[in-house]
Design a protein around this motif. Structure first.
Motif, short mmCIF file in Angstrom:
data_model
loop_
_atom_site.label_atom_id
_atom_site.label_comp_id
_atom_site.label_asym_id
_atom_site.label_seq_id
_atom_site.Cartn_x
_atom_site.Cartn_y
_atom_site.Cartn_z
N TYR A 94 0.94 -1.34 0.41
CA TYR A 94 -0.06 0.03 0.06
C TYR A 94 0.40 1.15 0.20
O TYR A 94 1.58 1.36 0.77
N CYS A 95 0.38 2.11 -0.64
CA CYS A 95 0.87 3.32 -0.63
C CYS A 95 0.24 4.53 0.29
O CYS A 95 -0.95 4.46 0.76
N ALA A 96 0.77 5.59 1.30
CA ALA A 96 0.35 6.10 2.32
C ALA A 96 1.24 7.17 2.20
O ALA A 96 1.70 7.62 1.51
N ALA A 97 0.32 8.68 2.40
CA ALA A 97 0.39 9.90 2.71
C ALA A 97 -0.10 10.09 3.69
O ALA A 97 -1.29 10.05 4.33
N SER A 98 1.10 11.05 4.13
CA SER A 98 1.17 12.03 5.78
C SER A 98 1.35 13.27 5.79
O SER A 98 2.20 13.34 5.37
N ARG A 99 1.06 14.57 6.92
CA ARG A 99 0.83 15.09 7.44
C ARG A 99 1.92 15.07 7.81
O ARG A 99 2.89 16.46 7.90
N SER A 100 2.28 14.33 8.56
CA SER A 100 3.82 15.00 9.24
C SER A 100 4.98 14.76 8.59
O SER A 100 5.52 13.97 7.49
N THR A 106 4.13 3.89 11.27
CA THR A 106 2.95 3.91 12.21
C THR A 106 1.24 3.86 11.21
O THR A 106 1.86 5.00 11.22
N THR A 107 0.65 2.99 11.02
CA THR A 107 -0.65 3.22 9.97
C THR A 107 -1.40 4.52 10.29
O THR A 107 -2.16 5.21 10.04
N GLY A 108 -1.66 4.49 11.86
CA GLY A 108 -2.43 6.08 12.86
C GLY A 108 -1.65 7.31 12.22
O GLY A 108 -2.43 8.27 11.76
N ASN A 109 -0.21 7.43 11.45
CA ASN A 109 0.09 8.65 11.39
C ASN A 109 -0.32 8.63 10.01
O ASN A 109 0.01 10.50 9.35
N TYR A 110 -1.33 7.58 8.89
CA TYR A 110 -1.52 7.98 7.27
C TYR A 110 -2.49 7.70 7.73
O TYR A 110 -3.48 7.14 7.71
N ALA A 111 -3.16 9.33 7.27
CA ALA A 111 -4.57 9.91 6.98
C ALA A 111 -4.66 9.07 5.04
O ALA A 111 -6.03 9.04 4.89
N TYR A 112 -4.41 8.73 4.78
CA TYR A 112 -4.27 8.33 2.97
C TYR A 112 -3.52 7.05 2.52
O TYR A 112 -2.40 7.08 2.18
N TRP A 113 -4.92 6.30 1.98
CA TRP A 113 -3.87 5.64 1.69
C TRP A 113 -4.65 5.10 0.03
O TRP A 113 -5.66 5.44 0.03
N GLY A 114 -3.79 3.82 -0.90
CA GLY A 114 -4.08 3.44 -1.86
C GLY A 114 -4.92 2.22 -1.90
O GLY A 114 -5.08 1.66 -0.59
N GLN A 115 -5.28 1.69 -2.89
CA GLN A 115 -5.60 0.23 -2.70
C GLN A 115 -5.61 -0.95 -2.98
O GLN A 115 -5.51 -1.85 -2.65
N GLY A 116 -3.91 -0.73 -2.98
CA GLY A 116 -3.64 -1.90 -2.28
C GLY A 116 -2.74 -2.02 -4.53
O GLY A 116 -3.85 -2.83 -5.25
N THR A 117 -1.54 -3.40 -4.35
CA THR A 117 -1.30 -3.99 -5.28
C THR A 117 -0.63 -5.25 -4.79
O THR A 117 0.52 -5.09 -3.87
N GLN A 118 -0.56 -6.75 -5.20
CA GLN A 118 -0.49 -7.86 -5.07
C GLN A 118 0.85 -7.67 -4.90
O GLN A 118 1.06 -7.77 -6.61
#
Length: 123
Positions: A94-100, A106-118
């Protein structure tokens, strides 16, 4: 609105390579881009993170020296080059983006997520 779309996953033999890309839009308010991975029944785990500048990076210990996080341009802000792949690297990535600014792992710091790729690595 932030949108993240991963691509580049697939099946590869152990020892091979794959390159994941994350196309993004609406990410002007974010500071950190990252990759996580998850196997069925397990928690989503940190793989690598990068500040938007591309200068500061962070890696989970098991991928250091094998994976490289980088950016090409504003449209594709984060890539993950994965070399010397192992069967234990098999997961949905998963790709993720954070304002931090702090390259959180940790996942809790990321507000935005992609759908994932296997990604599947055969032995």
């Amino acid at each position: 609105q932030v949108q993240l779309v991963e691509s580049g996953g697939g099946l590869v033999q152990a020892g091979g390579s794959l390159r994941l890309s994350c196309a993004a839009s609406g990410t002007s308010s974010t500071s950190t881009m990252a990759w996580f991975r998850q196997v069925p029944g397990k928690e989503r785990k940190f793989v690598a993170a990068m500040h938007w500048s591309g200068i500061i990076t962070s890696y989970e210990d098991s991928v250091k020296g094998r994976f490289t996080i980088s950016r090409d341009n504003a449209k594709n802000p984060v890539n993950l080059q994965m070399n010397r792949l192992k069967p234990e690297d098999t997961a949905v990535y998963y790709c993720a983006a954070s304002r931090s600014f702090g390259l959180p792992s940790t996942t809790g710091n990321y507000a935005y997520w992609g759908q994932g790729t296997q990604v599947t690595v055969s032995s």
